[in-house]
Structures are given as structure tokens and as C-alpha cells.
Design a protein around this motif. Sequence first.
Motif, PDB file in Angstrom:
ATOM      1  N   ASP A 134      44.596  39.775  36.110  1.00  0.00           N
ATOM      2  CA  ASP A 134      43.758  38.584  36.079  1.00  0.00           C
ATOM      3  C   ASP A 134      44.106  37.767  34.856  1.00  0.00           C
ATOM      4  N   VAL A 135      43.847  36.472  34.933  1.00  0.00           N
ATOM      5  CA  VAL A 135      44.091  35.600  33.794  1.00  0.00           C
ATOM      6  C   VAL A 135      43.158  35.933  32.642  1.00  0.00           C
ATOM      7  N   GLU A 142      34.959  39.575  28.774  1.00  0.00           N
ATOM      8  CA  GLU A 142      34.526  40.334  29.941  1.00  0.00           C
ATOM      9  C   GLU A 142      33.214  41.070  29.681  1.00  0.00           C
ATOM     10  N   GLY A 202      40.630  46.030  35.243  1.00  0.00           N
ATOM     11  CA  GLY A 202      40.752  45.018  34.193  1.00  0.00           C
ATOM     12  C   GLY A 202      40.790  45.684  32.828  1.00  0.00           C
ATOM     13  N   ASP A 257      36.086  42.695  42.992  1.00  0.00           N
ATOM     14  CA  ASP A 257      37.016  41.582  42.855  1.00  0.00           C
ATOM     15  C   ASP A 257      38.443  42.093  42.671  1.00  0.00           C
ATOM     16  N   HIS A 280      43.504  40.476  45.271  1.00  0.00           N
ATOM     17  CA  HIS A 280      44.734  40.515  44.478  1.00  0.00           C
ATOM     18  C   HIS A 280      45.857  41.270  45.182  1.00  0.00           C
ATOM     19  N   GLN A 329      40.940  28.659  39.396  1.00  0.00           N
ATOM     20  CA  GLN A 329      40.732  30.042  38.985  1.00  0.00           C
ATOM     21  C   GLN A 329      41.419  31.018  39.936  1.00  0.00           C
ATOM     22  N   ASP A 330      41.447  30.685  41.223  1.00  0.00           N
ATOM     23  CA  ASP A 330      42.137  31.535  42.186  1.00  0.00           C
ATOM     24  C   ASP A 330      43.627  31.588  41.891  1.00  0.00           C
ATOM     25  N   SER A 345      44.315  33.430  38.598  1.00  0.00           N
ATOM     26  CA  SER A 345      44.008  34.854  38.713  1.00  0.00           C
ATOM     27  C   SER A 345      44.899  35.564  39.719  1.00  0.00           C
ATOM     28  N   HIS A 354      45.124  35.264  42.958  1.00  0.00           N
ATOM     29  CA  HIS A 354      44.488  35.663  44.202  1.00  0.00           C
ATOM     30  C   HIS A 354      45.435  35.386  45.373  1.00  0.00           C
ATOM     31  N   SER A 382      41.332  29.753  31.594  1.00  0.00           N
ATOM     32  CA  SER A 382      40.382  30.233  32.592  1.00  0.00           C
ATOM     33  C   SER A 382      39.127  29.374  32.616  1.00  0.00           C
TER      34      SER A 382
END
Length: 263
Positions: A3-4, A11, A46, A103, A107, A142-143, A146, A148, A202
Motif C-alpha cells: 500500500d502507498v 496507520e 501492512g 482490505d 490487491h 487512492q486506488d 494503493s 488496487h 496518500s
Amino acid sequence: MQDVVHNEHLEQDHWWFRARRSIFTRVLDEQLPGGRAPRILDLGPGSGVNLPILAPRGRVTALDLSDVSLARCRAAGDNDQVLADATVAPFKSNTFDLVCALDVLEHIDDDRAALVQIERVLRPGGLFLFSVPAFGFLWGRQDVLSHHKRRYAKSELRQRVTATGLEIEHLTYFNTLLFPPIAAVRVLMRPMLERSVAKGGSDLSVKLPLGLDQVLYQSFACERGWVTRHSLPFGVSMLGWARKRADAGDAGGAAASANGSAR
């Protein structure tokens, strides 16, 4: 999960992650049986963002393709990491009481293969907890940042999970109260998506005016009392859980089990 967002403090402290953890905690409190400490598989952890709500419940194994991610999980206190692909999970069948893919599925190129492995490594009666981004029309910066592969339609997600033999007990949208402004921004920004992606950064790293983060947290987290019992009609994401049938054998078959090894 790659993920970015790789800032451990972000987080742990960001309103979005905190609200999600509060919702996941409510689900686990209600759905994970008591008694002996369960074996837990955290897919795509993550930096160990959900470790604070998983570690107190049992023995957590983190699986990720990123050794950076796993190193951060070790720093967060997780001592059992596996560097591997979720589509060829290197575990014996019927190993885990709980598998979390929070989530993560979006990915994975072959999410169907990952779901087959999840069903295989779950013990009969085991719980699969998952969340994914919803609605293709919400695709945005964001997709892309990240990495996606997709956002999911509800019928599509249900079909992919149940095709493995897992039985969905609950599936709902969530992050519903914030859906209107998020949807508006995503749609209005679509013509500028390429330029926005090129700038990087992000969405979650945007600094908010004093106090707004708490308002956003409360707006999201307040759903926890509803989504565990009822279904919301729309939302930015989807949340669900499924169980492996108590009488289920190894639905992954001989080819899948050939990839397994004792842990």
C-alpha cells in the motif's frame, strides 16, 4: 498487501484506521468464540495495523509478499511471519481458527485463488473476516496509488466467497455516513485523475483542521453497533464474515495441499 501508506504512526493514529479497528473489534467480540486461544492468520498486514486487536485474542501469523511489511510487524510485536503469496499459502489444511483479509483481496491479481486457499487453511467452523473497497464508480487516486486491482460489487464479492464453499453469514456496506462527500469528490476528480496520481501522496496523509479528525472518526466508528447486526444499503467499503462448514473437508484439493507445509 502493498500500500502507498507505510507510515506506522499514520496507520495507528489516523481516524480512518482507528474507526475501522473499532468496527472489526466489535465483530470479533461477537463472532469469535471464547475458550482456547485461536490461531489467527492476518493476510496482508501492512505494518501490523490490526495487530493490536488480533494479538490479545490468540497466536497471530502474518503473511505478506513484502519483507518490509513483515519487518514492521516484527517491530510491532508479531513474532510469526511468513513471506509468501496468499494464492499458494504454505500451510497445512485446517490450520487456522480465524483468517483476516482486511482490505487485501483488491490487491491480489487472482483473488479467487486466494479465497480457495483461505477456505483450505481454515479449520472446520473457522471464521473468515474480510473487507474490500466497494463500487467501481468510486475508483480514484487512492486506488491507483494503493495498487488496487479492482473495487467490488456486492454480488460479485458474494459469488467469489461462496464459490469456495465458505458460507457467508453477514455482508454489508460500511463507511456509509461519509459516502456522499467521498463519492462526490471521487466523481468530480475523475477528469483530473492522471494529474492527481502524478502528484503522489496518500489521501490519508492530508492534514485536517483541528478537531475534524475526531468528527470523522465518530461519523465512521458509530456504525459499529449497526453493521454487526444489520446491512447498510451503500458505503465506501464492504465488510463481511463467512465460516467454513463444520463438516467440510479439504475443498482446496490435492493440488492445493501439495503447497502446504507444517507451521
